[in-house]
Design a protein around this motif. Structure first.
Motif, PDB file in Angstrom:
ATOM      1  N   GLU A 231     -16.149   4.507   1.522  1.00 44.90           N
ATOM      2  CA  GLU A 231     -14.750   4.715   1.189  1.00 44.90           C
ATOM      3  C   GLU A 231     -14.208   6.027   1.762  1.00 44.90           C
ATOM      4  OE1 GLU A 231     -12.407   2.756  -0.534  1.00 44.90           O
ATOM      5  OE2 GLU A 231     -13.952   1.306  -0.019  1.00 44.90           O
ATOM      6  N   VAL A 232     -14.989   7.076   1.680  1.00 46.28           N
ATOM      7  CA  VAL A 232     -14.510   8.372   2.151  1.00 46.28           C
ATOM      8  C   VAL A 232     -14.409   8.402   3.675  1.00 46.28           C
ATOM      9  CG1 VAL A 232     -16.662   9.689   2.397  1.00 46.28           C
ATOM     10  CG2 VAL A 232     -14.611  10.808   1.522  1.00 46.28           C
ATOM     11  N   GLN A 233     -15.155   7.566   4.356  1.00 48.53           N
ATOM     12  CA  GLN A 233     -15.098   7.504   5.810  1.00 48.53           C
ATOM     13  C   GLN A 233     -14.072   6.490   6.316  1.00 48.53           C
ATOM     14  OE1 GLN A 233     -19.096   6.730   7.073  1.00 48.53           O
ATOM     15  NE2 GLN A 233     -19.846   8.728   6.414  1.00 48.53           N
ATOM     16  N   ALA A 234     -13.393   5.808   5.407  1.00 49.47           N
ATOM     17  CA  ALA A 234     -12.421   4.781   5.786  1.00 49.47           C
ATOM     18  C   ALA A 234     -11.283   5.398   6.593  1.00 49.47           C
ATOM     19  CB  ALA A 234     -11.866   4.099   4.537  1.00 49.47           C
ATOM     20  N   GLU A 235     -10.817   4.644   7.574  1.00 47.92           N
ATOM     21  CA  GLU A 235      -9.709   5.089   8.407  1.00 47.92           C
ATOM     22  C   GLU A 235      -8.681   3.978   8.495  1.00 47.92           C
ATOM     23  OE1 GLU A 235     -11.293   6.318  12.167  1.00 47.92           O
ATOM     24  OE2 GLU A 235     -11.890   8.270  11.369  1.00 47.92           O
ATOM     25  N   LYS A 236      -7.415   4.385   8.682  1.00 52.65           N
ATOM     26  CA  LYS A 236      -6.356   3.403   8.859  1.00 52.65           C
ATOM     27  C   LYS A 236      -5.769   3.577  10.252  1.00 52.65           C
ATOM     28  CE  LYS A 236      -3.172   6.403   6.371  1.00 52.65           C
ATOM     29  NZ  LYS A 236      -2.315   6.534   5.216  1.00 52.65           N
TER      30      LYS A 236
ATOM     31  N   PHE B 274     -10.755  11.570  -5.231  1.00 56.07           N
ATOM     32  CA  PHE B 274     -11.251  11.714  -6.598  1.00 56.07           C
ATOM     33  C   PHE B 274     -10.378  12.728  -7.317  1.00 56.07           C
ATOM     34  CE2 PHE B 274     -13.934  13.610  -9.878  1.00 56.07           C
ATOM     35  CZ  PHE B 274     -14.427  12.481 -10.503  1.00 56.07           C
ATOM     36  N   ASP B 275      -9.547  12.261  -8.238  1.00 55.84           N
ATOM     37  CA  ASP B 275      -8.659  13.140  -8.997  1.00 55.84           C
ATOM     38  C   ASP B 275      -9.397  13.603 -10.253  1.00 55.84           C
ATOM     39  OD1 ASP B 275      -6.631  14.503 -10.217  1.00 55.84           O
ATOM     40  OD2 ASP B 275      -5.162  12.893 -10.045  1.00 55.84           O
ATOM     41  N   TYR B 276      -9.925  14.792 -10.183  1.00 50.98           N
ATOM     42  CA  TYR B 276     -10.765  15.342 -11.252  1.00 50.98           C
ATOM     43  C   TYR B 276      -9.999  15.475 -12.562  1.00 50.98           C
ATOM     44  CZ  TYR B 276     -14.146  18.456 -13.490  1.00 50.98           C
ATOM     45  OH  TYR B 276     -15.048  19.009 -14.352  1.00 50.98           O
ATOM     46  N   GLU B 277      -8.802  16.010 -12.498  1.00 51.90           N
ATOM     47  CA  GLU B 277      -7.998  16.209 -13.711  1.00 51.90           C
ATOM     48  C   GLU B 277      -7.667  14.873 -14.375  1.00 51.90           C
ATOM     49  OE1 GLU B 277      -7.294  19.071 -15.165  1.00 51.90           O
ATOM     50  OE2 GLU B 277      -8.432  20.093 -13.603  1.00 51.90           O
ATOM     51  N   LYS B 278      -7.314  13.887 -13.582  1.00 52.33           N
ATOM     52  CA  LYS B 278      -6.999  12.563 -14.127  1.00 52.33           C
ATOM     53  C   LYS B 278      -8.223  11.959 -14.805  1.00 52.33           C
ATOM     54  CE  LYS B 278      -5.151   8.089 -12.703  1.00 52.33           C
ATOM     55  NZ  LYS B 278      -4.681   7.311 -11.551  1.00 52.33           N
ATOM     56  N   ARG B 279      -9.380  12.106 -14.178  1.00 54.86           N
ATOM     57  CA  ARG B 279     -10.621  11.578 -14.753  1.00 54.86           C
ATOM     58  C   ARG B 279     -10.946  12.266 -16.076  1.00 54.86           C
ATOM     59  NH1 ARG B 279     -15.015   8.558 -12.490  1.00 54.86           N
ATOM     60  NH2 ARG B 279     -13.420   8.000 -10.998  1.00 54.86           N
TER      61      ARG B 279
ATOM     62  N   LYS C 237      -6.485   7.301  11.509  1.00 58.12           N
ATOM     63  CA  LYS C 237      -6.353   8.482  10.663  1.00 58.12           C
ATOM     64  C   LYS C 237      -7.136   8.224   9.383  1.00 58.12           C
ATOM     65  CE  LYS C 237      -2.791  11.112   8.264  1.00 58.12           C
ATOM     66  NZ  LYS C 237      -1.363  11.208   7.953  1.00 58.12           N
ATOM     67  N   PRO C 238      -7.796   9.248   8.804  1.00 52.05           N
ATOM     68  CA  PRO C 238      -8.521   9.037   7.554  1.00 52.05           C
ATOM     69  C   PRO C 238      -7.581   8.563   6.444  1.00 52.05           C
ATOM     70  CG  PRO C 238      -9.084  11.173   8.491  1.00 52.05           C
ATOM     71  CD  PRO C 238      -7.950  10.624   9.290  1.00 52.05           C
ATOM     72  N   VAL C 239      -8.065   7.643   5.629  1.00 52.43           N
ATOM     73  CA  VAL C 239      -7.275   7.139   4.511  1.00 52.43           C
ATOM     74  C   VAL C 239      -7.044   8.257   3.507  1.00 52.43           C
ATOM     75  CG1 VAL C 239      -7.253   5.510   2.586  1.00 52.43           C
ATOM     76  CG2 VAL C 239      -8.101   4.784   4.814  1.00 52.43           C
ATOM     77  N   PHE C 240      -8.054   9.060   3.270  1.00 51.93           N
ATOM     78  CA  PHE C 240      -7.967  10.158   2.311  1.00 51.93           C
ATOM     79  C   PHE C 240      -7.890  11.470   3.077  1.00 51.93           C
ATOM     80  CE2 PHE C 240     -10.552   6.799   0.360  1.00 51.93           C
ATOM     81  CZ  PHE C 240      -9.708   6.457  -0.681  1.00 51.93           C
ATOM     82  N   GLY C 241      -6.726  12.101   3.038  1.00 56.54           N
ATOM     83  CA  GLY C 241      -6.548  13.368   3.736  1.00 56.54           C
ATOM     84  C   GLY C 241      -7.171  14.530   2.996  1.00 56.54           C
ATOM     85  N   LYS C 242      -7.169  14.440   1.668  1.00 53.71           N
ATOM     86  CA  LYS C 242      -7.723  15.498   0.829  1.00 53.71           C
ATOM     87  C   LYS C 242      -8.684  14.888  -0.174  1.00 53.71           C
ATOM     88  CE  LYS C 242      -3.513  18.268   0.911  1.00 53.71           C
ATOM     89  NZ  LYS C 242      -2.460  18.866   0.094  1.00 53.71           N
TER      90      LYS C 242
END
Length: 84
Positions: free
Chosen positions: A25-30, A47-52, A37-42
């Motif tokens: 998932e972290v290596q996914a690109e669109k 992984f939203d730590y605060e939300k979790r 371009k990477p799907v996840f820029g940051k």
């Protein structure tokens, strides 16, 4: 004892497969035009730590409320039976 070992092995397999999935998932690109371009820029997008943390604290609070409700019901039953 053997059952616990088997369950631990299943948990370890689950953790390994989950890590492989996260790596994928972290290596996914669109595709954007002819570039990818990477799907996840940051990391926060992945992984939203605060939300979790907030979700887990809400679950914990719900569990505490359920335990309180169960204790109330058990007290009612004890009173009906003449217990303390």
């Amino acid at each position: 004892m053997m059952e616990a070992l088997r369950l631990r092995n299943v948990d370890e397999d689950f953790a390994a497969h989950r890590q492989a999935w996260l790596n994928r998932e972290v290596q996914a690109e669109k595709q954007i035009g002819k570039q990818s371009k990477p799907v996840f820029g940051k990391f926060d997008q992945f992984f939203d730590y605060e939300k979790r943390l907030n979700n887990n604290s809400q679950k914990l609070e719900t569990t505490r409320q359920a335990e309180t409700f169960e204790s109330r019901i058990s007290k009612i039953y004890q009173k009906r039976k003449g217990g303390k």
